[in-house]
Design a protein around this motif. Sequence first.
Motif, short mmCIF file in Angstrom:
data_model
loop_
_atom_site.label_atom_id
_atom_site.label_comp_id
_atom_site.label_asym_id
_atom_site.label_seq_id
_atom_site.Cartn_x
_atom_site.Cartn_y
_atom_site.Cartn_z
N ALA A 51 15.95 92.26 -57.02
CA ALA A 51 14.84 92.81 -56.02
C ALA A 51 13.68 92.50 -56.47
CB ALA A 51 15.14 94.34 -55.72
N ALA A 52 13.33 92.50 -57.66
CA ALA A 52 12.22 92.34 -58.49
C ALA A 52 11.95 90.94 -58.29
CB ALA A 52 12.44 92.49 -60.21
N LEU A 53 12.87 89.90 -58.38
CA LEU A 53 12.50 88.46 -58.13
C LEU A 53 12.16 88.42 -56.68
CD1 LEU A 53 15.55 86.81 -60.03
CD2 LEU A 53 13.19 86.77 -60.48
N ALA A 54 12.85 88.83 -55.77
CA ALA A 54 12.59 88.81 -54.20
C ALA A 54 11.14 89.16 -54.03
CB ALA A 54 13.38 89.59 -53.35
N GLY A 55 10.53 90.18 -54.73
CA GLY A 55 9.50 91.05 -54.14
C GLY A 55 8.20 89.92 -54.17
N PRO A 56 7.91 89.34 -55.43
CA PRO A 56 6.69 88.44 -55.31
C PRO A 56 6.87 87.22 -54.39
CG PRO A 56 7.16 88.89 -57.60
CD PRO A 56 8.54 89.43 -56.59
N ARG A 57 8.16 86.78 -54.13
CA ARG A 57 8.41 85.71 -53.22
C ARG A 57 8.59 86.29 -51.64
NH1 ARG A 57 9.61 81.77 -56.71
NH2 ARG A 57 10.14 82.24 -58.72
N TYR A 58 8.04 87.31 -51.33
CA TYR A 58 8.20 87.96 -49.88
C TYR A 58 6.67 88.30 -49.74
CZ TYR A 58 10.30 89.87 -45.66
OH TYR A 58 10.65 90.03 -44.32
N PRO A 59 5.73 87.23 -49.59
CA PRO A 59 4.17 87.54 -49.60
C PRO A 59 3.82 87.66 -48.00
CG PRO A 59 4.63 85.29 -50.12
CD PRO A 59 5.99 85.78 -49.80
N GLN A 60 4.20 88.49 -47.25
CA GLN A 60 3.55 88.61 -46.16
C GLN A 60 2.07 89.12 -46.05
OE1 GLN A 60 6.53 91.34 -44.05
NE2 GLN A 60 7.39 89.47 -43.00
N VAL A 115 12.11 78.30 -63.83
CA VAL A 115 12.52 79.83 -63.43
C VAL A 115 14.04 79.81 -63.89
CG1 VAL A 115 10.73 79.57 -61.46
CG2 VAL A 115 13.16 79.03 -60.96
N GLY A 116 14.49 79.01 -63.95
CA GLY A 116 15.96 79.24 -64.61
C GLY A 116 15.88 79.70 -66.18
N LEU A 117 15.00 79.46 -66.80
CA LEU A 117 14.92 80.11 -68.15
C LEU A 117 14.85 81.55 -67.84
CD1 LEU A 117 14.19 80.15 -71.23
CD2 LEU A 117 11.73 79.85 -70.62
N GLY A 118 14.09 82.31 -66.92
CA GLY A 118 13.97 83.52 -66.87
C GLY A 118 15.41 84.06 -66.52
N VAL A 119 16.06 83.42 -65.44
CA VAL A 119 17.45 83.70 -65.55
C VAL A 119 18.33 83.54 -66.66
CG1 VAL A 119 19.63 83.34 -63.94
CG2 VAL A 119 17.17 82.88 -63.15
N ALA A 120 18.25 82.69 -67.35
CA ALA A 120 19.01 82.67 -68.70
C ALA A 120 18.55 83.91 -69.74
CB ALA A 120 18.79 81.29 -69.50
N LEU A 209 16.93 77.11 -50.82
CA LEU A 209 15.54 76.83 -51.17
C LEU A 209 15.18 76.73 -52.41
CD1 LEU A 209 13.43 77.83 -48.18
CD2 LEU A 209 14.18 75.78 -48.40
N GLU A 210 14.57 76.12 -53.15
CA GLU A 210 14.46 76.30 -54.70
C GLU A 210 13.83 77.61 -54.98
OE1 GLU A 210 12.15 73.80 -58.10
OE2 GLU A 210 13.06 72.62 -56.38
N PRO A 211 12.82 78.29 -54.52
CA PRO A 211 12.28 79.45 -54.83
C PRO A 211 13.31 80.58 -54.66
CG PRO A 211 10.77 78.67 -53.35
CD PRO A 211 11.92 77.81 -53.28
N ILE A 212 14.55 80.45 -53.95
CA ILE A 212 15.52 81.46 -54.14
C ILE A 212 16.51 81.43 -55.06
CG2 ILE A 212 17.05 82.31 -52.32
CD1 ILE A 212 14.27 82.54 -51.33
#
Length: 223
Positions: A51-60, A115-120, A209-212
Amino acid sequence: GSDTMKRIVIMGAGGRDFHNFNVVYRDDADTEVVAFTAAQIPGIDDRRYPAALAGPRYPQGIPIRPEAELTELISELRKIPHYLDEMIAPDDERAEKIAEHWHTAEFFLYLGRNVGLGVALEGALKLKEVSYIPTDAYAAGEMKHGPIALIDEKTPTVFVVPQDAMYDKTMANLAMIRARKGPVIAVATEGDTEIAKVADDVIYVPRTLEPIYPILTSVPLQL
């Protein structure tokens, strides 16, 4: 404290603040997204982190991306619940088998690019928190500057390797691990026919998509 409880994700954009909360909370942000994911529970946090990842990528309402790209991105974000429904059961089963095989390992190395580093980093933290097995995470591009010395036949490396812009470079890093006979556990994209040839174990996530990808690839590392 309140910052810990809110777990605010803040992004400055055009003089605006963008906040993502796990519970309903009023603050001075210009834009808020409330992710109804309940309060934080210590240990595995497979709801809050995505959810924290999704937040900044939902910039309506925030001018971050061209309108067409933003529309496509929002459309793909809305598919995430469907993607999760598809992947949870098979990924959980696969993760359990991997855990049974590697639970005696004394150390795990996690690698990812961009961004894969953050996931790792998040995956390494979760394994460390839950199992007390020592872990470390690095940018895959830096692995030959020290971390590669940790590789041997008994040390699993968890690679976050979706088919994104960094795919070819990440696969080149993976080849370095294999050259040293290090076992590889990969989190990869469905339909990737190359990864199974070089990884010992693979957990797949849907193509998106790459940002997801950070949202989807984080889930197997929470299982």
